[in-house]
Each structure stands twice: as C-alpha cells, then as structure tokens.
Design an enzyme around this catalytic site. Structure first.
Site, PDB file in Angstrom:
ATOM      1  N   GLU A 100       0.837  -1.200   0.000  1.00 29.85           N
ATOM      2  CA  GLU A 100       0.000   0.000   0.000  1.00 29.85           C
ATOM      3  C   GLU A 100       0.873   1.251   0.000  1.00 29.85           C
ATOM      4  O   GLU A 100       0.583   2.226  -0.686  1.00 29.85           O
ATOM      5  CB  GLU A 100      -0.894   0.043   1.247  1.00 29.85           C
ATOM      6  N   ALA A 121      12.017 -39.534  -1.702  1.00 30.31           N
ATOM      7  CA  ALA A 121      12.226 -40.194  -2.991  1.00 30.31           C
ATOM      8  C   ALA A 121      12.523 -41.644  -2.660  1.00 30.31           C
ATOM      9  O   ALA A 121      13.535 -41.941  -2.024  1.00 30.31           O
ATOM     10  CB  ALA A 121      13.397 -39.556  -3.728  1.00 30.31           C
ATOM     11  N   ALA A 157      21.026 -51.430   0.584  1.00 34.96           N
ATOM     12  CA  ALA A 157      21.582 -52.072   1.779  1.00 34.96           C
ATOM     13  C   ALA A 157      23.011 -51.603   2.057  1.00 34.96           C
ATOM     14  O   ALA A 157      23.431 -51.514   3.208  1.00 34.96           O
ATOM     15  CB  ALA A 157      21.542 -53.593   1.605  1.00 34.96           C
ATOM     16  N   ARG A 207      12.419 -26.598  -3.283  1.00 37.04           N
ATOM     17  CA  ARG A 207      13.302 -25.858  -2.362  1.00 37.04           C
ATOM     18  C   ARG A 207      13.175 -24.361  -2.566  1.00 37.04           C
ATOM     19  O   ARG A 207      13.236 -23.583  -1.618  1.00 37.04           O
ATOM     20  CB  ARG A 207      14.763 -26.266  -2.590  1.00 37.04           C
ATOM     21  N   ASP A 266      25.319 -38.802   3.073  1.00 35.62           N
ATOM     22  CA  ASP A 266      25.200 -38.400   1.657  1.00 35.62           C
ATOM     23  C   ASP A 266      25.966 -37.138   1.291  1.00 35.62           C
ATOM     24  O   ASP A 266      26.087 -36.823   0.105  1.00 35.62           O
ATOM     25  CB  ASP A 266      23.718 -38.144   1.301  1.00 35.62           C
ATOM     26  N   GLU A 270      13.683 -32.929   4.190  1.00 33.65           N
ATOM     27  CA  GLU A 270      14.246 -33.793   3.148  1.00 33.65           C
ATOM     28  C   GLU A 270      14.871 -35.054   3.716  1.00 33.65           C
ATOM     29  O   GLU A 270      15.681 -35.692   3.067  1.00 33.65           O
ATOM     30  CB  GLU A 270      15.265 -33.009   2.312  1.00 33.65           C
ATOM     31  N   ALA A 307      12.289 -37.927   9.691  1.00 32.58           N
ATOM     32  CA  ALA A 307      10.919 -38.001   9.167  1.00 32.58           C
ATOM     33  C   ALA A 307      10.014 -38.654  10.208  1.00 32.58           C
ATOM     34  O   ALA A 307       8.896 -38.195  10.467  1.00 32.58           O
ATOM     35  CB  ALA A 307      10.895 -38.785   7.858  1.00 32.58           C
TER      36      ALA A 307
HETATM   37  N1  LIG Z   1      15.857 -40.828  -0.703  1.00 32.08           N
HETATM   38  C1  LIG Z   1      15.621 -39.863   0.141  1.00 32.08           C
HETATM   39  O1  LIG Z   1      14.617 -39.117  -0.039  1.00 32.08           O
HETATM   40  C2  LIG Z   1      16.515 -39.674   1.309  1.00 32.08           C
HETATM   41  C3  LIG Z   1      16.528 -38.421   1.952  1.00 32.08           C
HETATM   42  C4  LIG Z   1      17.354 -38.283   3.062  1.00 32.08           C
HETATM   43  C5  LIG Z   1      18.128 -39.332   3.529  1.00 32.08           C
HETATM   44  N2  LIG Z   1      18.123 -40.509   2.893  1.00 32.08           N
HETATM   45  C6  LIG Z   1      18.927 -41.636   3.395  1.00 32.08           C
HETATM   46  O2  LIG Z   1      18.717 -41.763   4.778  1.00 32.08           O
HETATM   47  C7  LIG Z   1      19.892 -42.319   5.389  1.00 32.08           C
HETATM   48  C8  LIG Z   1      20.211 -41.519   6.659  1.00 32.08           C
HETATM   49  O3  LIG Z   1      19.253 -41.878   7.640  1.00 32.08           O
HETATM   50  P1  LIG Z   1      19.186 -41.237   9.080  1.00 32.08           P
HETATM   51  O4  LIG Z   1      17.922 -41.714   9.687  1.00 32.08           O
HETATM   52  O5  LIG Z   1      20.468 -41.415   9.797  1.00 32.08           O
HETATM   53  O6  LIG Z   1      19.104 -39.670   8.696  1.00 32.08           O
HETATM   54  P2  LIG Z   1      18.474 -38.418   9.411  1.00 32.08           P
HETATM   55  O7  LIG Z   1      17.095 -38.724   9.886  1.00 32.08           O
HETATM   56  O8  LIG Z   1      18.653 -37.306   8.453  1.00 32.08           O
HETATM   57  O9  LIG Z   1      19.426 -38.147  10.644  1.00 32.08           O
HETATM   58  C9  LIG Z   1      19.303 -38.806  11.860  1.00 32.08           C
HETATM   59  C10 LIG Z   1      19.878 -37.917  12.922  1.00 32.08           C
HETATM   60  O10 LIG Z   1      19.017 -36.813  13.096  1.00 32.08           O
HETATM   61  C11 LIG Z   1      19.151 -36.310  14.406  1.00 32.08           C
HETATM   62  N3  LIG Z   1      17.854 -36.146  15.002  1.00 32.08           N
HETATM   63  C12 LIG Z   1      17.266 -34.962  15.283  1.00 32.08           C
HETATM   64  N4  LIG Z   1      16.093 -35.133  15.852  1.00 32.08           N
HETATM   65  C13 LIG Z   1      15.892 -36.442  15.952  1.00 32.08           C
HETATM   66  C14 LIG Z   1      14.838 -37.231  16.471  1.00 32.08           C
HETATM   67  N5  LIG Z   1      13.754 -36.667  17.031  1.00 32.08           N
HETATM   68  N6  LIG Z   1      14.955 -38.567  16.415  1.00 32.08           N
HETATM   69  C15 LIG Z   1      16.038 -39.133  15.889  1.00 32.08           C
HETATM   70  N7  LIG Z   1      17.075 -38.427  15.376  1.00 32.08           N
HETATM   71  C16 LIG Z   1      16.997 -37.100  15.411  1.00 32.08           C
HETATM   72  C17 LIG Z   1      20.018 -37.289  15.160  1.00 32.08           C
HETATM   73  O11 LIG Z   1      21.312 -36.689  15.143  1.00 32.08           O
HETATM   74  P3  LIG Z   1      22.392 -36.697  16.327  1.00 32.08           P
HETATM   75  O12 LIG Z   1      22.578 -38.143  16.654  1.00 32.08           O
HETATM   76  O13 LIG Z   1      23.553 -36.064  15.665  1.00 32.08           O
HETATM   77  O14 LIG Z   1      21.820 -35.874  17.445  1.00 32.08           O
HETATM   78  C18 LIG Z   1      19.990 -38.526  14.291  1.00 32.08           C
HETATM   79  O15 LIG Z   1      21.137 -39.286  14.411  1.00 32.08           O
HETATM   80  C19 LIG Z   1      20.973 -42.241   4.362  1.00 32.08           C
HETATM   81  O16 LIG Z   1      21.184 -43.536   3.875  1.00 32.08           O
HETATM   82  C20 LIG Z   1      20.390 -41.383   3.277  1.00 32.08           C
HETATM   83  O17 LIG Z   1      20.878 -41.760   2.025  1.00 32.08           O
HETATM   84  C21 LIG Z   1      17.347 -40.687   1.790  1.00 32.08           C
END
Ligand SMILES: NC(=O)c1ccc[n+]([C@@H]2O[C@H](COP(=O)([O-])OP(=O)(O)OC[C@H]3O[C@@H](n4cnc5c(N)ncnc54)[C@H](OP(=O)(O)O)[C@@H]3O)[C@@H](O)[C@H]2O)c1
Length: 332
Positions: A52, A149, A159, A179, A195, A261, A267
């Site tokens: 405005e 994804a 694996a 994004r 990653d 992501e 998630a």
């Molecule tokens: N295809 C896709 O769309 C996609 C996207 C993303 C990831 N990925 C895959 O996912 C895998 C990684 O898995 P991830 O589960 O380790 O990744 P993540 O969920 O990104 O990270 C896990 C970390 O998040 C932190 N965190 C924060 N709040 C949390 C909560 N409430 N509960 C648990 N953790 C929490 C912790 O970190 P701290 O221990 O440091 O506190 C935990 O270790 C990789 O293989 C990657 O390639 C795939």
C-alpha cells in the site's frame, strides 16, 4: 479499469516478489474515481515498504479520493514499518477493497480501523497468494512439507548405503523447484554424514534463485568440508531432537515453511509429533528388497492408527511418479 481487474493486477504484482517471509506477498493498485490506475505497488520483502505504501508513493497527490485495491487486509499494527491503515488515511484514500482477511491476529483489524475512520471498505475475492504463510500463521509454527524419494518398496537407500540416484533428473529438478518455494530445507545429521548433500537450489531456468536456509538437526558435528557448509546459501545447525522445539527456533528465524528432506529418523520424529502438513512423494519404478525405509518406526501399531493423508495430485515426471498429499485431518 474496474475493481475486479485491479484485484487481478494486484495479485500479479504480489507474485513479482521472491521470498518475503516472515511477511506475506501482497500487491496493491490505486484507482482514481474515473477508473484510471494512479499507483501500483508490491511488498518486496521483510523490512521493505508494504504494498500500500509503495502504491501511495507512486500516486502522490492522486491518492486523495482514490480506491485502494489490495490483495490482503491492510495492517493496523507497527512492525518494522508503520501501519498501512494510517498511511491510507493520511493520503485521503476514500475506499479500500480487500482480497483476503489477515489471519495474523497482530496485524488484523485493519478493515475495522479504516471503516471507523470513515473509509468505505469492501471485499472482493482474491487468489490465495500465500497458502503456506496463511496456514503457518494460523498454526503458529512453520508449515512442514516432507519430501521423499523412494523405490516402489518404500526404500530410500540400498543395503550398502548408496542412495544416488533413486529418482531420475526430472524428479530431481522438481525437488530444486520445491526448495525454491520454501524458506528452509531440513535434514538430520545422519543424512549429512551419509550423503554429504548440498541442498541449495540450482535451476536451469533461473541463474540466481532465492535460496532457502539450510538446516541440519542433531548434535553430531558436521565435517568442516561438508558441501552444506559452502557459501551457496546460509546454513544453521540446531542441536535439538524435539521437532516442535526445532520449528519454534525456525519460526523465530523468520521461517514460515520448511521442506523436510529426510532421512528416515527425522521423518519419523516429525510424523510421530504429527507435524507433517504436506508430503511430496517421488516413487521410482525400482525395487531394492533391503535398505532403510522412508520412515523409521514411529508409532502406529495397528492399521486403525495409520497416519492418513489425502492425495491432491499425482503426475508422471520423467520415469518417476510424483504424488502430492496433505494431512487428512487435524490440519487447517
Ligand atoms: N531418498 C531420500 O529421499 C533420502 C533423503 C534423506 C536421507 N536418505 C537416506 O537416509 C539415510 C540416513 O538416515 P538417518 O535416519 O540417519 O538420517 P536423518 O534422519 O537425516 O538423521 C538422523 C539424525 O538426526 C538427528 N535427530 C534430530 N532429531 C531427531 C529425532 N527426534 N529422532 C532421531 N534423530 C533425530 C540425530 O542426530 P544426532 O545423533 O547427531 O543428534 C539422528 O542421528 C541415508 O542412507 C540417506 O541416504 C534418503
């Protein structure tokens, strides 16, 4: 120009802005009594003049007796800039046509203030230019969009931990567009360590897109040479595990929408807390049979407790399928 055309033009102007958070996108057109456009304006971003005020500035003396057509109810509070209601009154605007009411209790009340001061106030439906902003303001926290994804069997990595690339280039380009539409992109430390994602926006059609804040949640340190720490976009690490606390921190940083992501654990945490408002799911026509699922175990033990979402659109993108969903209940 009639008021309907002026509202359409105001909406067009509002969309010229890039990211305006924590403010909404707003456009304004000033019409003289004979229907001539005497001023146009739009809000360019936080700390900048409201739409405005820009339009009034462009109109100068011709604002006296004019009709202001504005996509959102003029604010009546003093934020970083003064209240728009007072600027409209001081300029002698005779009539104000409002597209949408302000859902922000702090800013609302502008229409009442104008009417009370003797200005004619009318409403004319305007397109919803700020759907996620409106929802965030109503919820009092950023809107969360979870992007995944996955293969047909719901796996986000193999694996052996390899995850590049599950989906094809079309789907990946759409992720960059997603994004560009949000204020922040969020992953857990696990994804950064596995990653080394970059998470900034790169688009062939736009050499200088507005970049989201890159957010890493978790306590583990990020390696200093991680790609997420480069200067392509700002990065913030939040050493917290409670999703609501994380969202409150982001709200204070001006974030109104977040693209979650991954990975599976972060998630799961947001789903368990019922803090996922939208899902964008890319399904790749592939099967892995092993490897982490898109979501770590998070709660529902029986089918009746499944988290339900409603499909808004489904489309083939390149070799993959994109499904857009919103929460089926409990949302706004
Ligand atoms: N295809 C896709 O769309 C996609 C996207 C993303 C990831 N990925 C895959 O996912 C895998 C990684 O898995 P991830 O589960 O380790 O990744 P993540 O969920 O990104 O990270 C896990 C970390 O998040 C932190 N965190 C924060 N709040 C949390 C909560 N409430 N509960 C648990 N953790 C929490 C912790 O970190 P701290 O221990 O440091 O506190 C935990 O270790 C990789 O293989 C990657 O390639 C795939």
């Amino acid at each position: 120009v009639d008021e309907q055309q002026a509202m359409a033009r105001a909406a067009e102007l509002a969309l010229l802005a890039g990211r305006t958070s924590p403010n909404p996108r707003v456009g304004c057109v000033l019409l003289a009594p004979d229907g001539a456009v005497v001023g146009e304006g739009w809000h360019r971003g936080a700390g900048q003049p409201h739409a405005e005020v820009e339009a009034l500035h462009a109109a100068g003396d011709r604002a006296r007796g004019a009709t202001a057509v504005v996509t959102l109810e003029p604010c009546s509070h003093t934020g970083r800039t003064g209240p728009c209601t007072e600027a409209l009154l001081a300029a002698g605007v005779a009539r104000v046509v409002i597209g949408r009411r302000d859902p922000n209790p702090l800013a609302a009340g502008g229409a009442g203030r104008l009417a009370q001061a003797g200005v004619e106030v009318a409403e004319l439906p305007a397109p919803d230019l700020n759907p996620r902003w409106e929802r965030a303001v109503a919820l009092g926290r950023p809107v969360v969009v979870w992007k995944a994804a996955a293969t047909l069997d719901g796996r986000v990595a193999a694996a052996d931990g390899t995850a590049r690339w599950i989906t094809g280039p079309h789907a990946r380009r759409e992720v960059h567009r997603l994004r560009a539409q949000v204020d922040a992109v969020l992953v857990g430390t696990g994804t950064v360590l596995a990653d080394d994602p970059h998470l900034a926006v790169r688009l062939p059609e736009d050499p200088a897109p507005s970049q989201p804040l890159r957010v890493v949640v978790g306590a583990r340190p990020i390696p200093p040479d991680a790609r997420i720490l480069d200067d392509a976009a700002p990065t913030l690490q939040i050493p917290e595990h409670d999703p609501a606390t994380v969202l409150a921190r982001l709200w204070d940083a001006g974030v109104r929408s977040v693209l979650l992501e991954g990975g599976p654990r972060i998630a799961a945490a947001f789903l368990a807390a019922d803090l996922v408002d939208e899902i964008v799911w890319f399904a790749a026509p592939a099967l892995l049979g092993a490897g982490p699922g898109a979501v770590a175990p998070f709660g529902p033990a029986t089918i009746a407790d499944a988290r339900r979402f409603a499909v808004t659109t489904a489309a083939v993108v390149g070799a993959d399928v994109r499904i857009d969903l919103v929460r089926a209940s409990g949302g706004v």
